[in-house]
Design a protein around this motif. Structure first.
Motif, PDB file in Angstrom:
ATOM      1  N   MET A   1       1.056  -1.342  -0.247  1.00 14.03           N
ATOM      2  CA  MET A   1      -0.149  -0.064  -0.101  1.00 14.03           C
ATOM      3  C   MET A   1       0.546   1.150  -0.093  1.00 14.03           C
ATOM      4  SD  MET A   1      -3.230   0.879  -0.107  1.00 14.03           S
ATOM      5  CE  MET A   1      -4.137   1.755   0.468  1.00 14.03           C
ATOM      6  N   GLY A   2       1.785   1.517   0.258  1.00 16.08           N
ATOM      7  CA  GLY A   2       2.912   2.381   0.769  1.00 16.08           C
ATOM      8  C   GLY A   2       3.465   2.502  -0.369  1.00 16.08           C
ATOM      9  N   LEU A   3       3.906   1.570  -1.123  1.00 15.55           N
ATOM     10  CA  LEU A   3       4.009   1.670  -2.378  1.00 15.55           C
ATOM     11  C   LEU A   3       3.139   2.409  -3.644  1.00 15.55           C
ATOM     12  CD1 LEU A   3       6.295  -1.303  -2.804  1.00 15.55           C
ATOM     13  CD2 LEU A   3       7.243   1.024  -2.600  1.00 15.55           C
ATOM     14  N   ALA A   4       2.227   1.855  -3.598  1.00 21.22           N
ATOM     15  CA  ALA A   4       1.232   2.368  -4.269  1.00 21.22           C
ATOM     16  C   ALA A   4       1.020   4.068  -3.941  1.00 21.22           C
ATOM     17  CB  ALA A   4       0.103   1.415  -4.319  1.00 21.22           C
ATOM     18  N   VAL A   5       0.913   4.445  -3.135  1.00 23.89           N
ATOM     19  CA  VAL A   5       0.298   5.405  -2.336  1.00 23.89           C
ATOM     20  C   VAL A   5       1.998   6.234  -3.027  1.00 23.89           C
ATOM     21  CG1 VAL A   5       1.184   7.541  -0.804  1.00 23.89           C
ATOM     22  CG2 VAL A   5      -0.411   5.413  -0.554  1.00 23.89           C
ATOM     23  N   ILE A   6       3.060   5.713  -2.535  1.00 23.01           N
ATOM     24  CA  ILE A   6       4.150   6.816  -3.358  1.00 23.01           C
ATOM     25  C   ILE A   6       4.759   7.155  -4.917  1.00 23.01           C
ATOM     26  CG2 ILE A   6       6.791   6.791  -3.637  1.00 23.01           C
ATOM     27  CD1 ILE A   6       6.418   5.245  -0.632  1.00 23.01           C
ATOM     28  N   PHE A   7       3.933   5.670  -5.864  1.00 22.34           N
ATOM     29  CA  PHE A   7       4.646   5.753  -6.813  1.00 22.34           C
ATOM     30  C   PHE A   7       3.357   5.975  -8.014  1.00 22.34           C
ATOM     31  CE2 PHE A   7       8.063   3.497  -5.290  1.00 22.34           C
ATOM     32  CZ  PHE A   7       9.128   4.630  -5.608  1.00 22.34           C
ATOM     33  N   TRP A   8       2.280   5.290  -7.788  1.00 24.27           N
ATOM     34  CA  TRP A   8       0.919   4.934  -8.607  1.00 24.27           C
ATOM     35  C   TRP A   8       0.203   6.787  -8.668  1.00 24.27           C
ATOM     36  CZ3 TRP A   8      -4.148   2.738  -7.136  1.00 24.27           C
ATOM     37  CH2 TRP A   8      -5.194   2.202  -8.529  1.00 24.27           C
ATOM     38  N   GLU A   9       0.518   7.384  -9.928  1.00 21.70           N
ATOM     39  CA  GLU A   9       0.394   8.584 -10.051  1.00 21.70           C
ATOM     40  C   GLU A   9      -1.218   8.488 -10.015  1.00 21.70           C
ATOM     41  OE1 GLU A   9       2.104  11.324 -10.184  1.00 21.70           O
ATOM     42  OE2 GLU A   9       4.006   9.948  -9.812  1.00 21.70           O
ATOM     43  N   GLY A  10      -2.315   7.438 -10.701  1.00 19.45           N
ATOM     44  CA  GLY A  10      -3.306   7.585 -10.801  1.00 19.45           C
ATOM     45  C   GLY A  10      -4.703   7.040  -9.699  1.00 19.45           C
ATOM     46  N   LEU A  11      -3.658   7.542  -8.103  1.00 20.27           N
ATOM     47  CA  LEU A  11      -4.523   7.311  -7.044  1.00 20.27           C
ATOM     48  C   LEU A  11      -5.418   8.600  -7.076  1.00 20.27           C
ATOM     49  CD1 LEU A  11      -4.585   4.726  -4.510  1.00 20.27           C
ATOM     50  CD2 LEU A  11      -2.646   6.342  -3.753  1.00 20.27           C
ATOM     51  N   PRO A  12      -6.238   8.209  -6.460  1.00 20.09           N
ATOM     52  CA  PRO A  12      -6.746   9.829  -6.254  1.00 20.09           C
ATOM     53  C   PRO A  12      -6.566  10.794  -4.646  1.00 20.09           C
ATOM     54  CG  PRO A  12      -8.151   8.016  -6.094  1.00 20.09           C
ATOM     55  CD  PRO A  12      -7.049   6.764  -6.753  1.00 20.09           C
ATOM     56  N   LEU A  13      -5.428  10.723  -4.283  1.00 22.77           N
ATOM     57  CA  LEU A  13      -5.589  11.873  -3.228  1.00 22.77           C
ATOM     58  C   LEU A  13      -4.952  12.465  -4.339  1.00 22.77           C
ATOM     59  CD1 LEU A  13      -2.428   9.204  -0.971  1.00 22.77           C
ATOM     60  CD2 LEU A  13      -5.536  10.031  -0.833  1.00 22.77           C
ATOM     61  N   ASN A  14      -5.562  13.928  -3.142  1.00 18.87           N
ATOM     62  CA  ASN A  14      -4.516  15.574  -3.620  1.00 18.87           C
ATOM     63  C   ASN A  14      -3.931  15.918  -2.476  1.00 18.87           C
ATOM     64  OD1 ASN A  14      -7.132  14.898  -6.074  1.00 18.87           O
ATOM     65  ND2 ASN A  14      -8.726  15.898  -4.841  1.00 18.87           N
ATOM     66  N   ILE A  15      -3.239  15.323  -2.902  1.00 22.18           N
ATOM     67  CA  ILE A  15      -1.813  16.092  -1.345  1.00 22.18           C
ATOM     68  C   ILE A  15      -0.847  16.361  -2.321  1.00 22.18           C
ATOM     69  CG2 ILE A  15      -3.181  15.114   0.441  1.00 22.18           C
ATOM     70  CD1 ILE A  15      -1.141  12.652   0.286  1.00 22.18           C
ATOM     71  N   ALA A  16       0.223  17.357  -2.260  1.00 27.61           N
ATOM     72  CA  ALA A  16       1.537  16.683  -2.871  1.00 27.61           C
ATOM     73  C   ALA A  16       2.014  16.562  -2.251  1.00 27.61           C
ATOM     74  CB  ALA A  16       1.865  18.352  -2.492  1.00 27.61           C
ATOM     75  N   LYS A  17       2.711  15.955  -3.264  1.00 28.26           N
ATOM     76  CA  LYS A  17       3.933  15.045  -3.969  1.00 28.26           C
ATOM     77  C   LYS A  17       4.847  14.407  -2.248  1.00 28.26           C
ATOM     78  CE  LYS A  17       6.143  11.733  -6.648  1.00 28.26           C
ATOM     79  NZ  LYS A  17       5.613  10.800  -6.924  1.00 28.26           N
TER      80      LYS A  17
END
Length: 47
Positions: A1-17
């Motif tokens: 899950m952590g890797l998905a948050v970091i690398f998946w650009e299509g993840l619908p999280l509206n937070i800064a990199k």
């Protein structure tokens, strides 16, 4: 899950990199600690 948050650009999280990276690292560390706790608990019950 952590890797998905970091690398998946299509993840619908509206937070800064930088915050996505920090959240991903926190999730990875938490998962590691949970695995370590699980394996040490199993090791204690085998004796």
């Amino acid at each position: 899950m952590g890797l998905a948050v970091i690398f998946w650009e299509g993840l619908p999280l509206n937070i800064a990199k930088p915050y996505k990276i920090a959240l991903g690292i926190i999730l990875i560390v938490y998962a590691f600690l949970r695995f370590m706790r699980f394996f040490t608990a199993n090791k204690d019950t085998d004796a």
